[in-house]
Design a protein around this motif. Structure first.
Motif, mmCIF file in Angstrom:
data_model
loop_
_atom_site.group_PDB
_atom_site.id
_atom_site.type_symbol
_atom_site.label_atom_id
_atom_site.label_comp_id
_atom_site.label_asym_id
_atom_site.label_seq_id
_atom_site.Cartn_x
_atom_site.Cartn_y
_atom_site.Cartn_z
ATOM 1 N N VAL A 278 -18.533 -13.786 -15.131
ATOM 2 C CA VAL A 278 -18.755 -15.150 -15.608
ATOM 3 C C VAL A 278 -20.184 -15.566 -15.293
ATOM 4 N N GLY A 279 -20.846 -16.177 -16.254
ATOM 5 C CA GLY A 279 -22.173 -16.749 -16.064
ATOM 6 C C GLY A 279 -22.290 -18.027 -16.870
ATOM 7 N N PHE A 280 -23.485 -18.585 -16.879
ATOM 8 C CA PHE A 280 -23.710 -19.810 -17.638
ATOM 9 C C PHE A 280 -25.183 -19.904 -18.004
ATOM 10 N N ASP A 281 -25.486 -20.791 -18.957
ATOM 11 C CA ASP A 281 -26.884 -21.041 -19.292
ATOM 12 C C ASP A 281 -27.188 -22.525 -19.156
ATOM 13 N N ILE A 282 -28.474 -22.824 -19.049
ATOM 14 C CA ILE A 282 -28.926 -24.190 -18.797
ATOM 15 C C ILE A 282 -30.358 -24.321 -19.291
ATOM 16 N N TYR A 283 -30.764 -25.542 -19.628
ATOM 17 C CA TYR A 283 -32.157 -25.818 -19.993
ATOM 18 C C TYR A 283 -32.705 -26.904 -19.069
ATOM 19 N N PRO A 284 -34.014 -26.934 -18.822
ATOM 20 C CA PRO A 284 -34.571 -27.811 -17.783
ATOM 21 C C PRO A 284 -34.906 -29.224 -18.281
ATOM 22 N N TYR A 285 -33.902 -29.904 -18.813
ATOM 23 C CA TYR A 285 -34.074 -31.275 -19.289
ATOM 24 C C TYR A 285 -32.901 -32.113 -18.805
ATOM 25 N N LEU A 286 -33.111 -33.423 -18.733
ATOM 26 C CA LEU A 286 -32.070 -34.348 -18.304
ATOM 27 C C LEU A 286 -31.415 -35.055 -19.484
ATOM 28 N N ALA A 287 -31.623 -34.533 -20.677
ATOM 29 C CA ALA A 287 -30.964 -35.057 -21.874
ATOM 30 C C ALA A 287 -30.671 -33.900 -22.803
ATOM 31 N N GLY A 288 -29.600 -34.022 -23.557
ATOM 32 C CA GLY A 288 -29.212 -32.988 -24.501
ATOM 33 C C GLY A 288 -29.321 -33.472 -25.932
ATOM 34 N N ASN A 289 -28.976 -32.601 -26.846
ATOM 35 C CA ASN A 289 -29.098 -32.873 -28.278
ATOM 36 C C ASN A 289 -27.855 -32.322 -28.958
ATOM 37 N N ALA A 290 -27.242 -33.094 -29.842
ATOM 38 C CA ALA A 290 -26.019 -32.663 -30.519
ATOM 39 C C ALA A 290 -25.801 -33.560 -31.729
ATOM 40 N N PRO A 291 -24.874 -33.192 -32.607
ATOM 41 C CA PRO A 291 -24.519 -34.110 -33.691
ATOM 42 C C PRO A 291 -23.934 -35.404 -33.125
ATOM 43 N N LEU A 292 -24.308 -36.527 -33.709
ATOM 44 C CA LEU A 292 -23.738 -37.812 -33.282
ATOM 45 C C LEU A 292 -22.224 -37.816 -33.453
ATOM 46 N N SER A 293 -21.735 -37.076 -34.440
ATOM 47 C CA SER A 293 -20.292 -37.026 -34.694
ATOM 48 C C SER A 293 -19.534 -36.424 -33.519
ATOM 49 N N GLN A 294 -20.221 -35.755 -32.590
ATOM 50 C CA GLN A 294 -19.564 -35.206 -31.407
ATOM 51 C C GLN A 294 -18.910 -36.306 -30.586
ATOM 52 N N LEU A 295 -19.400 -37.543 -30.698
ATOM 53 C CA LEU A 295 -18.820 -38.645 -29.940
ATOM 54 C C LEU A 295 -17.456 -39.062 -30.463
ATOM 55 N N LEU A 296 -17.103 -38.662 -31.674
ATOM 56 C CA LEU A 296 -15.827 -39.062 -32.249
ATOM 57 C C LEU A 296 -14.675 -38.306 -31.603
ATOM 58 N N PRO A 297 -13.533 -38.946 -31.475
ATOM 59 C CA PRO A 297 -12.358 -38.212 -30.995
ATOM 60 C C PRO A 297 -11.939 -37.165 -32.020
ATOM 61 N N ASP A 355 -20.789 -49.947 -34.165
ATOM 62 C CA ASP A 355 -20.755 -50.010 -35.625
ATOM 63 C C ASP A 355 -21.925 -49.261 -36.237
ATOM 64 N N LEU A 356 -23.079 -49.341 -35.611
ATOM 65 C CA LEU A 356 -24.221 -48.595 -36.140
ATOM 66 C C LEU A 356 -23.933 -47.092 -36.106
ATOM 67 N N ALA A 357 -23.390 -46.605 -34.991
ATOM 68 C CA ALA A 357 -23.074 -45.179 -34.891
ATOM 69 C C ALA A 357 -22.057 -44.766 -35.943
ATOM 70 N N LEU A 358 -21.033 -45.568 -36.144
ATOM 71 C CA LEU A 358 -20.026 -45.255 -37.149
ATOM 72 C C LEU A 358 -20.622 -45.281 -38.547
ATOM 73 N N ASP A 359 -21.515 -46.230 -38.814
ATOM 74 C CA ASP A 359 -22.171 -46.289 -40.122
ATOM 75 C C ASP A 359 -22.998 -45.034 -40.381
ATOM 76 N N LEU A 360 -23.726 -44.589 -39.369
ATOM 77 C CA LEU A 360 -24.568 -43.402 -39.535
ATOM 78 C C LEU A 360 -23.735 -42.164 -39.842
ATOM 79 N N VAL A 361 -22.649 -41.972 -39.102
ATOM 80 C CA VAL A 361 -21.818 -40.792 -39.342
ATOM 81 C C VAL A 361 -21.102 -40.911 -40.677
#
Length: 515
Positions: A278-297, A355-361
Protein backbone atom coordinates in the motif's frame (compact mmCIF):
# COMPACT_ATOMS: atom_id res chain seq x y z
CA UNK A 1 31.66 8.47 -29.34
CA UNK A 2 28.73 9.07 -27.01
CA UNK A 3 25.74 11.23 -27.95
CA UNK A 4 25.59 13.49 -24.88
CA UNK A 5 27.84 14.03 -21.89
CA UNK A 6 26.27 15.81 -18.92
CA UNK A 7 29.37 16.92 -17.06
CA UNK A 8 30.15 18.41 -13.66
CA UNK A 9 26.78 17.96 -12.00
CA UNK A 10 25.66 16.52 -8.67
CA UNK A 11 24.01 13.19 -9.38
CA UNK A 12 20.85 12.30 -7.43
CA UNK A 13 20.22 8.95 -9.05
CA UNK A 14 16.63 8.42 -7.88
CA UNK A 15 17.35 5.54 -5.52
CA UNK A 16 17.61 7.68 -2.40
CA UNK A 17 21.40 7.29 -2.28
CA UNK A 18 23.42 10.31 -1.21
CA UNK A 19 24.01 12.76 -4.07
CA UNK A 20 27.53 12.70 -5.48
CA UNK A 21 29.63 14.42 -8.11
CA UNK A 22 29.37 12.40 -11.35
CA UNK A 23 29.16 12.81 -15.12
CA UNK A 24 26.43 11.05 -17.10
CA UNK A 25 27.00 9.72 -20.62
CA UNK A 26 24.01 9.08 -22.89
CA UNK A 27 24.01 6.99 -26.05
CA UNK A 28 21.09 5.71 -28.11
CA UNK A 29 18.48 6.97 -25.66
CA UNK A 30 20.03 5.12 -22.69
CA UNK A 31 22.45 5.95 -19.91
CA UNK A 32 25.79 4.52 -21.08
CA UNK A 33 28.17 5.38 -18.24
CA UNK A 34 28.23 7.27 -14.96
CA UNK A 35 31.35 8.48 -13.16
CA UNK A 36 34.36 10.69 -13.80
CA UNK A 37 34.19 10.88 -17.58
CA UNK A 38 36.56 13.80 -18.18
CA UNK A 39 38.02 13.57 -21.64
CA UNK A 40 35.38 11.11 -22.84
CA UNK A 41 34.64 11.90 -26.51
CA UNK A 42 31.07 13.11 -26.99
CA UNK A 43 29.08 14.57 -29.84
CA UNK A 44 27.81 17.15 -27.37
CA UNK A 45 28.68 18.16 -23.81
CA UNK A 46 26.33 19.92 -21.38
CA UNK A 47 28.03 21.69 -18.47
CA UNK A 48 25.93 20.90 -15.38
CA UNK A 49 28.23 22.53 -12.82
CA UNK A 50 26.23 23.79 -9.86
CA UNK A 51 23.21 21.75 -10.91
CA UNK A 52 21.52 18.55 -9.79
CA UNK A 53 21.28 15.82 -12.42
CA UNK A 54 18.34 13.53 -11.63
CA UNK A 55 16.00 11.13 -13.37
CA UNK A 56 13.11 12.90 -15.05
CA UNK A 57 10.15 13.21 -12.73
CA UNK A 58 7.53 10.46 -12.99
CA UNK A 59 4.08 11.98 -12.42
CA UNK A 60 2.08 8.99 -11.23
CA UNK A 61 -1.19 10.91 -10.93
CA UNK A 62 -2.33 13.03 -13.87
CA UNK A 63 -5.48 13.76 -15.86
CA UNK A 64 -3.76 14.39 -19.20
CA UNK A 65 -5.77 11.67 -20.99
CA UNK A 66 -7.11 14.10 -23.60
CA UNK A 67 -4.88 17.15 -23.24
CA UNK A 68 -1.95 15.14 -24.63
CA UNK A 69 -3.97 14.64 -27.82
CA UNK A 70 -4.65 18.37 -28.05
CA UNK A 71 -1.19 19.56 -26.96
CA UNK A 72 1.29 16.66 -27.27
CA UNK A 73 4.20 19.00 -26.54
CA UNK A 74 3.05 18.69 -22.88
CA UNK A 75 4.53 22.10 -22.17
CA UNK A 76 3.34 22.64 -18.61
CA UNK A 77 4.54 19.16 -17.64
CA UNK A 78 7.94 19.08 -19.33
CA UNK A 79 8.87 22.58 -18.24
CA UNK A 80 8.67 21.44 -14.59
CA UNK A 81 10.89 18.42 -15.19
CA UNK A 82 8.29 15.71 -15.84
CA UNK A 83 9.33 13.07 -18.39
CA UNK A 84 6.72 10.35 -17.70
CA UNK A 85 3.03 10.68 -16.84
CA UNK A 86 0.36 8.20 -15.79
CA UNK A 87 -3.16 9.00 -17.03
CA UNK A 88 -6.53 7.45 -16.21
CA UNK A 89 -6.60 8.36 -12.52
CA UNK A 90 -9.54 8.86 -10.13
CA UNK A 91 -11.73 6.48 -12.11
CA UNK A 92 -12.04 9.18 -14.79
CA UNK A 93 -11.06 7.87 -18.19
CA UNK A 94 -11.77 7.61 -21.86
CA UNK A 95 -12.02 3.89 -22.61
CA UNK A 96 -13.79 1.55 -23.17
CA UNK A 97 -16.41 3.54 -25.05
CA UNK A 98 -18.69 2.82 -27.99
CA UNK A 99 -21.70 4.36 -29.69
CA UNK A 100 -24.06 6.34 -27.48
CA UNK A 101 -22.10 5.26 -24.42
CA UNK A 102 -19.11 7.09 -25.85
CA UNK A 103 -21.03 10.37 -25.97
CA UNK A 104 -22.26 9.92 -22.39
CA UNK A 105 -18.77 8.97 -21.24
CA UNK A 106 -17.28 12.07 -22.82
CA UNK A 107 -19.77 14.15 -20.86
CA UNK A 108 -18.90 12.28 -17.66
CA UNK A 109 -15.23 13.03 -18.29
CA UNK A 110 -15.83 16.73 -18.92
CA UNK A 111 -13.15 17.56 -16.34
CA UNK A 112 -10.58 16.03 -18.74
CA UNK A 113 -12.08 17.36 -21.96
CA UNK A 114 -10.64 20.84 -22.52
CA UNK A 115 -10.47 20.84 -26.33
CA UNK A 116 -13.66 19.93 -28.22
CA UNK A 117 -11.63 19.54 -31.42
CA UNK A 118 -10.04 16.35 -30.12
CA UNK A 119 -11.63 13.40 -31.86
CA UNK A 120 -12.78 10.56 -29.66
CA UNK A 121 -13.01 7.64 -32.07
CA UNK A 122 -11.43 4.72 -30.19
CA UNK A 123 -13.44 2.04 -28.42
CA UNK A 124 -10.84 0.19 -26.34
CA UNK A 125 -7.44 0.53 -24.70
CA UNK A 126 -5.45 -0.54 -27.80
CA UNK A 127 -7.27 2.11 -29.81
CA UNK A 128 -6.63 4.81 -27.23
CA UNK A 129 -2.94 3.92 -26.93
CA UNK A 130 -2.71 3.99 -30.72
CA UNK A 131 -4.18 7.51 -30.70
CA UNK A 132 -1.52 8.55 -28.19
CA UNK A 133 1.14 6.94 -30.37
CA UNK A 134 -0.07 8.91 -33.37
CA UNK A 135 0.02 12.17 -31.39
CA UNK A 136 3.74 11.66 -30.61
CA UNK A 137 3.80 13.25 -27.16
CA UNK A 138 6.92 14.84 -25.73
CA UNK A 139 6.63 12.74 -22.55
CA UNK A 140 6.33 9.04 -21.89
CA UNK A 141 2.76 7.96 -21.12
CA UNK A 142 1.34 5.02 -19.18
CA UNK A 143 -2.40 4.53 -18.73
CA UNK A 144 -4.63 3.20 -16.00
CA UNK A 145 -8.02 1.70 -16.83
CA UNK A 146 -10.67 3.94 -15.27
CA UNK A 147 -13.62 2.54 -13.32
CA UNK A 148 -16.16 5.02 -14.71
CA UNK A 149 -16.07 3.71 -18.29
CA UNK A 150 -15.89 0.11 -17.07
CA UNK A 151 -19.04 0.52 -15.00
CA UNK A 152 -20.78 2.56 -17.69
CA UNK A 153 -20.16 -0.21 -20.20
CA UNK A 154 -21.34 -3.00 -17.91
CA UNK A 155 -24.03 -1.39 -15.74
CA UNK A 156 -24.79 2.05 -17.15
CA UNK A 157 -25.01 5.33 -15.28
CA UNK A 158 -27.70 4.34 -12.76
CA UNK A 159 -27.49 3.62 -9.05
CA UNK A 160 -27.78 -0.15 -9.02
CA UNK A 161 -25.50 -3.00 -8.01
CA UNK A 162 -23.46 -4.88 -10.55
CA UNK A 163 -24.86 -8.40 -10.91
CA UNK A 164 -22.85 -11.46 -11.80
CA UNK A 165 -23.02 -10.82 -15.55
CA UNK A 166 -22.01 -7.17 -15.13
CA UNK A 167 -19.08 -8.12 -12.91
CA UNK A 168 -17.94 -10.65 -15.50
CA UNK A 169 -18.22 -7.95 -18.16
CA UNK A 170 -16.12 -5.51 -16.14
CA UNK A 171 -13.51 -8.15 -15.35
CA UNK A 172 -13.30 -9.06 -19.01
CA UNK A 173 -12.95 -5.46 -20.19
CA UNK A 174 -10.36 -4.74 -17.52
CA UNK A 175 -8.43 -7.90 -18.27
CA UNK A 176 -8.34 -7.04 -21.99
CA UNK A 177 -7.04 -3.54 -21.23
CA UNK A 178 -4.38 -4.86 -18.86
CA UNK A 179 -3.33 -7.41 -21.46
CA UNK A 180 -2.95 -4.49 -23.89
CA UNK A 181 -0.41 -2.90 -21.56
CA UNK A 182 -2.40 -0.73 -19.13
CA UNK A 183 -0.52 -0.12 -15.89
CA UNK A 184 -3.49 -0.84 -13.64
CA UNK A 185 -6.99 0.29 -12.76
CA UNK A 186 -8.32 3.31 -10.88
CA UNK A 187 -11.55 4.13 -9.14
CA UNK A 188 -13.12 7.43 -8.17
CA UNK A 189 -15.80 6.80 -5.59
CA UNK A 190 -17.19 10.34 -5.57
CA UNK A 191 -17.89 10.40 -9.32
CA UNK A 192 -20.96 8.89 -10.99
CA UNK A 193 -21.36 6.09 -11.85
CA UNK A 194 -18.36 4.67 -9.91
CA UNK A 195 -19.84 6.10 -6.70
CA UNK A 196 -22.60 3.48 -6.91
CA UNK A 197 -20.17 0.55 -6.72
CA UNK A 198 -20.54 -1.89 -3.84
CA UNK A 199 -17.53 -3.48 -2.22
CA UNK A 200 -17.90 -6.75 -4.14
CA UNK A 201 -17.44 -4.78 -7.35
CA UNK A 202 -14.29 -3.15 -6.01
CA UNK A 203 -12.98 -6.56 -5.00
CA UNK A 204 -13.62 -7.84 -8.52
CA UNK A 205 -11.48 -5.03 -9.92
CA UNK A 206 -8.81 -5.65 -7.28
CA UNK A 207 -8.60 -9.38 -8.01
CA UNK A 208 -8.25 -8.72 -11.73
CA UNK A 209 -5.49 -6.19 -11.12
CA UNK A 210 -3.73 -8.60 -8.75
CA UNK A 211 -3.93 -11.44 -11.26
CA UNK A 212 -2.02 -9.27 -13.74
CA UNK A 213 0.37 -7.85 -11.12
CA UNK A 214 -0.94 -4.32 -11.68
CA UNK A 215 -1.80 -1.29 -9.58
CA UNK A 216 -5.21 -0.40 -8.12
CA UNK A 217 -5.37 3.38 -7.52
CA UNK A 218 -8.12 4.78 -5.29
CA UNK A 219 -9.78 8.16 -5.19
CA UNK A 220 -11.52 7.08 -1.99
CA UNK A 221 -15.17 7.63 -1.18
CA UNK A 222 -14.73 10.59 1.16
CA UNK A 223 -11.82 12.89 1.98
CA UNK A 224 -13.72 14.83 4.64
CA UNK A 225 -15.59 13.45 7.66
CA UNK A 226 -15.44 9.92 6.28
CA UNK A 227 -11.75 9.82 5.35
CA UNK A 228 -10.74 7.12 7.81
CA UNK A 229 -13.62 4.83 6.92
CA UNK A 230 -12.82 5.37 3.25
CA UNK A 231 -9.17 4.44 3.75
CA UNK A 232 -10.27 1.38 5.71
CA UNK A 233 -12.37 0.30 2.73
CA UNK A 234 -9.41 0.53 0.37
CA UNK A 235 -7.31 -1.48 2.81
CA UNK A 236 -10.03 -4.13 3.18
CA UNK A 237 -10.08 -4.62 -0.57
CA UNK A 238 -6.29 -4.76 -0.63
CA UNK A 239 -6.34 -7.46 2.06
CA UNK A 240 -9.09 -9.43 0.34
CA UNK A 241 -7.50 -9.36 -3.12
CA UNK A 242 -3.75 -8.91 -2.64
CA UNK A 243 -3.62 -6.10 -5.17
CA UNK A 244 -0.94 -3.39 -5.10
CA UNK A 245 -2.88 -0.39 -3.80
CA UNK A 246 -2.34 3.33 -4.21
CA UNK A 247 -4.46 5.88 -2.34
CA UNK A 248 -4.71 9.01 -4.43
CA UNK A 249 -3.96 12.50 -3.08
CA UNK A 250 -4.16 11.64 0.61
CA UNK A 251 -5.65 14.77 2.19
CA UNK A 252 -8.24 15.75 4.78
CA UNK A 253 -10.84 18.27 3.63
CA UNK A 254 -12.30 20.83 6.01
CA UNK A 255 -10.84 22.43 9.11
CA UNK A 256 -12.77 20.14 11.45
CA UNK A 257 -10.89 17.21 9.91
CA UNK A 258 -7.39 18.58 10.36
CA UNK A 259 -5.19 15.87 11.84
CA UNK A 260 -7.02 13.03 10.09
CA UNK A 261 -4.12 12.43 7.70
CA UNK A 262 -1.89 11.33 10.59
CA UNK A 263 -4.52 8.78 11.62
CA UNK A 264 -4.87 7.60 8.01
CA UNK A 265 -1.10 7.12 7.87
CA UNK A 266 -1.32 4.96 10.98
CA UNK A 267 -3.83 2.74 9.17
CA UNK A 268 -1.52 2.53 6.17
CA UNK A 269 1.47 1.71 8.39
CA UNK A 270 -0.47 -1.12 10.04
CA UNK A 271 -1.50 -2.50 6.64
CA UNK A 272 2.09 -2.38 5.39
CA UNK A 273 3.32 -4.07 8.57
CA UNK A 274 0.79 -6.83 7.86
CA UNK A 275 2.33 -7.36 4.44
CA UNK A 276 0.00 -5.34 2.19
CA UNK A 277 1.56 -3.40 -0.68
CA UNK A 278 0.00 0.00 0.00
CA UNK A 279 1.20 3.50 -0.85
CA UNK A 280 -0.22 6.91 -1.61
CA UNK A 281 0.48 10.06 -3.58
CA UNK A 282 0.30 13.72 -2.63
CA UNK A 283 1.02 17.18 -4.07
CA UNK A 284 2.54 20.11 -2.12
CA UNK A 285 -0.47 22.44 -2.06
CA UNK A 286 -3.13 23.30 0.50
CA UNK A 287 -5.93 23.35 -2.07
CA UNK A 288 -7.15 20.84 -4.61
CA UNK A 289 -8.90 20.95 -7.96
CA UNK A 290 -11.91 18.90 -9.10
CA UNK A 291 -15.21 19.20 -10.94
CA UNK A 292 -17.67 21.38 -9.02
CA UNK A 293 -20.21 18.60 -9.52
CA UNK A 294 -18.16 16.52 -7.05
CA UNK A 295 -19.95 18.46 -4.30
CA UNK A 296 -23.29 16.94 -5.30
CA UNK A 297 -24.59 13.89 -3.46
CA UNK A 298 -24.51 10.63 -5.39
CA UNK A 299 -28.28 10.55 -5.89
CA UNK A 300 -28.17 13.91 -7.70
CA UNK A 301 -25.61 12.61 -10.22
CA UNK A 302 -27.49 9.45 -11.18
CA UNK A 303 -28.16 8.76 -14.84
CA UNK A 304 -25.24 10.65 -16.35
CA UNK A 305 -24.49 14.30 -16.94
CA UNK A 306 -27.58 15.10 -19.00
CA UNK A 307 -29.91 13.68 -16.35
CA UNK A 308 -27.97 15.45 -13.60
CA UNK A 309 -28.22 18.82 -15.31
CA UNK A 310 -31.94 18.43 -15.94
CA UNK A 311 -32.51 17.34 -12.34
CA UNK A 312 -30.89 20.52 -11.03
CA UNK A 313 -33.60 22.66 -12.63
CA UNK A 314 -36.16 21.12 -10.24
CA UNK A 315 -36.82 23.36 -7.22
CA UNK A 316 -37.44 20.42 -4.89
CA UNK A 317 -34.17 18.78 -5.93
CA UNK A 318 -32.26 22.00 -5.43
CA UNK A 319 -33.79 22.43 -1.98
CA UNK A 320 -32.75 18.90 -1.02
CA UNK A 321 -29.17 19.49 -2.21
CA UNK A 322 -29.00 22.83 -0.42
CA UNK A 323 -30.20 21.20 2.79
CA UNK A 324 -27.40 18.64 2.56
CA UNK A 325 -24.86 21.39 2.01
CA UNK A 326 -25.67 23.05 5.35
CA UNK A 327 -23.01 20.91 7.02
CA UNK A 328 -20.30 21.08 4.35
CA UNK A 329 -16.76 20.57 5.67
CA UNK A 330 -15.59 23.60 3.67
CA UNK A 331 -17.10 27.06 3.56
CA UNK A 332 -18.02 28.62 0.23
CA UNK A 333 -15.17 31.08 0.80
CA UNK A 334 -12.80 28.10 0.42
CA UNK A 335 -14.24 27.13 -2.99
CA UNK A 336 -13.02 29.06 -6.03
CA UNK A 337 -14.32 28.93 -9.61
CA UNK A 338 -12.63 30.84 -12.40
CA UNK A 339 -10.19 32.43 -9.97
CA UNK A 340 -12.83 33.86 -7.60
CA UNK A 341 -14.51 32.55 -4.48
CA UNK A 342 -18.05 31.28 -4.95
CA UNK A 343 -19.19 33.79 -2.31
CA UNK A 344 -17.87 36.68 -4.42
CA UNK A 345 -19.39 35.31 -7.63
CA UNK A 346 -22.73 34.87 -5.88
CA UNK A 347 -22.66 38.43 -4.55
CA UNK A 348 -22.02 39.76 -8.06
CA UNK A 349 -24.90 37.68 -9.41
CA UNK A 350 -27.30 38.77 -6.67
CA UNK A 351 -27.81 35.24 -5.37
CA UNK A 352 -26.39 33.01 -2.66
CA UNK A 353 -23.45 30.57 -3.01
CA UNK A 354 -25.45 27.31 -3.08
CA UNK A 355 -27.73 28.58 -5.84
CA UNK A 356 -24.81 29.89 -7.84
CA UNK A 357 -23.06 26.50 -7.61
CA UNK A 358 -26.22 24.68 -8.67
CA UNK A 359 -26.72 27.10 -11.57
CA UNK A 360 -23.17 26.53 -12.80
CA UNK A 361 -23.46 22.74 -12.74
CA UNK A 362 -26.93 22.84 -14.30
CA UNK A 363 -25.61 24.94 -17.17
CA UNK A 364 -22.14 23.48 -17.71
CA UNK A 365 -22.21 20.03 -16.11
CA UNK A 366 -18.96 18.30 -15.22
CA UNK A 367 -16.83 20.82 -17.10
CA UNK A 368 -16.94 23.39 -14.26
CA UNK A 369 -13.71 23.18 -12.28
CA UNK A 370 -13.30 24.31 -8.70
CA UNK A 371 -10.31 24.89 -6.48
CA UNK A 372 -11.09 23.91 -2.89
CA UNK A 373 -8.94 24.90 0.08
CA UNK A 374 -9.33 24.56 3.84
CA UNK A 375 -6.52 22.02 4.33
CA UNK A 376 -3.87 21.68 7.03
CA UNK A 377 -0.18 22.44 6.59
CA UNK A 378 0.60 19.84 9.26
CA UNK A 379 -1.39 17.20 7.38
CA UNK A 380 0.52 18.01 4.21
CA UNK A 381 3.90 17.90 5.96
CA UNK A 382 3.04 14.52 7.52
CA UNK A 383 2.12 13.08 4.13
CA UNK A 384 5.18 14.47 2.35
CA UNK A 385 7.52 13.05 4.98
CA UNK A 386 6.05 9.55 5.00
CA UNK A 387 8.21 6.92 3.26
CA UNK A 388 5.22 5.35 1.48
CA UNK A 389 4.24 8.64 -0.14
CA UNK A 390 5.16 9.73 -3.65
CA UNK A 391 4.54 12.95 -5.54
CA UNK A 392 1.71 13.11 -8.05
CA UNK A 393 0.54 16.44 -9.43
CA UNK A 394 -3.14 15.52 -10.01
CA UNK A 395 -2.74 18.04 -12.86
CA UNK A 396 -2.80 18.09 -16.63
CA UNK A 397 -0.28 18.71 -19.40
CA UNK A 398 -1.38 22.08 -20.75
CA UNK A 399 -0.36 24.52 -23.47
CA UNK A 400 -0.91 28.11 -22.28
CA UNK A 401 -1.13 29.31 -25.89
CA UNK A 402 -3.67 26.70 -26.99
CA UNK A 403 -7.19 25.48 -26.18
CA UNK A 404 -5.99 23.61 -23.09
CA UNK A 405 -4.51 26.80 -21.65
CA UNK A 406 -7.78 28.68 -21.19
CA UNK A 407 -9.22 29.52 -17.81
CA UNK A 408 -7.55 29.32 -14.43
CA UNK A 409 -6.25 25.79 -13.85
CA UNK A 410 -4.69 24.69 -10.59
CA UNK A 411 -1.04 25.87 -10.51
CA UNK A 412 0.11 22.28 -9.90
CA UNK A 413 -0.15 21.69 -13.65
CA UNK A 414 2.77 24.11 -14.07
CA UNK A 415 4.70 24.00 -10.81
CA UNK A 416 4.06 20.92 -8.65
CA UNK A 417 7.56 19.42 -8.70
CA UNK A 418 9.54 22.70 -8.52
CA UNK A 419 7.34 23.71 -5.60
CA UNK A 420 8.38 20.60 -3.68
CA UNK A 421 12.06 21.50 -4.03
CA UNK A 422 11.58 25.22 -3.35
CA UNK A 423 9.24 24.93 -0.36
CA UNK A 424 10.36 21.68 1.28
CA UNK A 425 13.87 20.71 0.13
CA UNK A 426 15.63 24.07 0.08
CA UNK A 427 14.47 25.01 3.62
CA UNK A 428 15.64 21.59 4.85
CA UNK A 429 12.20 20.11 5.55
CA UNK A 430 12.90 17.20 3.19
CA UNK A 431 16.25 15.84 2.05
CA UNK A 432 17.29 16.21 -1.60
CA UNK A 433 17.90 12.50 -2.19
CA UNK A 434 14.58 11.51 -0.61
CA UNK A 435 12.67 14.18 -2.52
CA UNK A 436 14.16 12.99 -5.81
CA UNK A 437 13.27 9.39 -4.92
CA UNK A 438 9.66 10.41 -4.23
CA UNK A 439 9.52 12.07 -7.66
CA UNK A 440 11.25 9.33 -9.67
CA UNK A 441 11.97 5.71 -8.75
CA UNK A 442 9.26 5.42 -6.11
CA UNK A 443 6.34 6.45 -8.37
CA UNK A 444 7.79 4.45 -11.26
CA UNK A 445 7.87 1.39 -9.02
CA UNK A 446 4.27 1.96 -7.86
CA UNK A 447 3.12 2.08 -11.49
CA UNK A 448 5.23 -0.90 -12.55
CA UNK A 449 7.35 1.11 -15.00
CA UNK A 450 10.59 -0.85 -15.17
CA UNK A 451 13.73 1.08 -16.11
CA UNK A 452 12.21 4.47 -15.34
CA UNK A 453 12.98 6.83 -12.49
CA UNK A 454 16.63 5.87 -11.96
CA UNK A 455 19.93 6.89 -13.48
CA UNK A 456 22.23 3.91 -13.90
CA UNK A 457 23.94 2.31 -16.90
CA UNK A 458 21.32 0.82 -19.18
CA UNK A 459 18.42 2.90 -17.84
CA UNK A 460 16.28 5.05 -20.09
CA UNK A 461 17.86 8.48 -20.48
CA UNK A 462 15.00 10.50 -19.02
CA UNK A 463 16.82 13.26 -17.15
CA UNK A 464 16.17 16.62 -15.51
CA UNK A 465 18.97 19.09 -14.76
CA UNK A 466 18.04 21.80 -12.26
CA UNK A 467 19.66 24.44 -10.08
CA UNK A 468 18.84 23.53 -6.45
CA UNK A 469 19.31 27.16 -5.37
CA UNK A 470 16.99 28.61 -8.02
CA UNK A 471 14.33 26.03 -8.73
CA UNK A 472 10.96 27.55 -7.87
CA UNK A 473 7.36 27.43 -9.02
CA UNK A 474 6.04 30.71 -10.37
CA UNK A 475 2.47 29.58 -11.01
CA UNK A 476 -0.09 30.88 -8.51
CA UNK A 477 -3.80 30.40 -8.05
CA UNK A 478 -4.35 33.91 -9.39
CA UNK A 479 -1.91 33.50 -12.31
CA UNK A 480 -1.45 29.76 -12.85
CA UNK A 481 -0.07 29.70 -16.40
CA UNK A 482 3.54 30.49 -15.53
CA UNK A 483 6.50 28.21 -16.05
CA UNK A 484 8.93 27.57 -13.18
CA UNK A 485 12.48 28.84 -12.89
CA UNK A 486 15.64 26.86 -12.26
CA UNK A 487 15.08 23.99 -14.70
CA UNK A 488 18.18 23.90 -16.92
CA UNK A 489 17.27 20.97 -19.17
CA UNK A 490 14.72 18.18 -19.55
CA UNK A 491 15.79 15.17 -21.60
CA UNK A 492 13.40 12.43 -22.73
CA UNK A 493 14.82 9.28 -24.27
CA UNK A 494 18.18 10.97 -24.68
CA UNK A 495 16.79 13.99 -26.54
CA UNK A 496 16.55 17.50 -25.09
CA UNK A 497 12.94 18.71 -25.01
CA UNK A 498 13.60 21.76 -22.82
CA UNK A 499 16.93 23.54 -22.54
CA UNK A 500 17.85 26.89 -21.03
CA UNK A 501 14.24 28.01 -20.72
CA UNK A 502 13.28 27.11 -24.28
CA UNK A 503 10.93 24.34 -25.35
CA UNK A 504 12.23 22.66 -28.50
CA UNK A 505 10.47 20.69 -31.22
CA UNK A 506 11.45 17.21 -30.06
CA UNK A 507 8.59 14.90 -29.10
CA UNK A 508 10.41 11.68 -28.22
CA UNK A 509 8.01 10.28 -25.63
CA UNK A 510 7.04 6.61 -25.67
CA UNK A 511 3.65 5.05 -24.97
CA UNK A 512 4.51 2.63 -22.18
CA UNK A 513 2.78 -0.72 -22.34
CA UNK A 514 3.39 -2.71 -19.17
CA UNK A 515 4.21 -6.34 -20.02
Amino acid sequence: MIDLLIAGGTLADGTGAAPRRADVAVTGGRVARIGDLAGCPAARTMDASGHVVAPGFVDVHTHSDLTLLSAPEARSAVRQGITTVVVGNCGLGVTPAAGDDGEALRAAAGYLDLDPAVRWDWTDMPGYLAALDAARPAVNVAALVAHTPLRAAAVGFGDRPAGAAALDRMRGLLGDALAAGAAGVSTGLVYAPACYAREDELEALGRTAAAHGRLFAWHVRDYADGLLDSVRQALRVAAATGCRTQISHLVAVGRRNHGSVARALELIDAARAAGLDVGFDIYPYLAGNAPLSQLLPAWAQEGGERAMRARLTDRAVRARVRDGWRDMPNSWDDIVVGGRAVTALAADAGTDPPDLALDLVAEHGNAVQMVAGGRSERDLADALAHPAGVIGSDGQALDPAGPTGRGTPHPRSYGCFPRLFAEYVRPGRLGLAEAVRKCTSAPAERAGLAGRGVLKPGAHADIVVFDPARIVDRATFAAPQRYPDGIRAVIVGGRAVVEDGAHGDARPGEILRVP
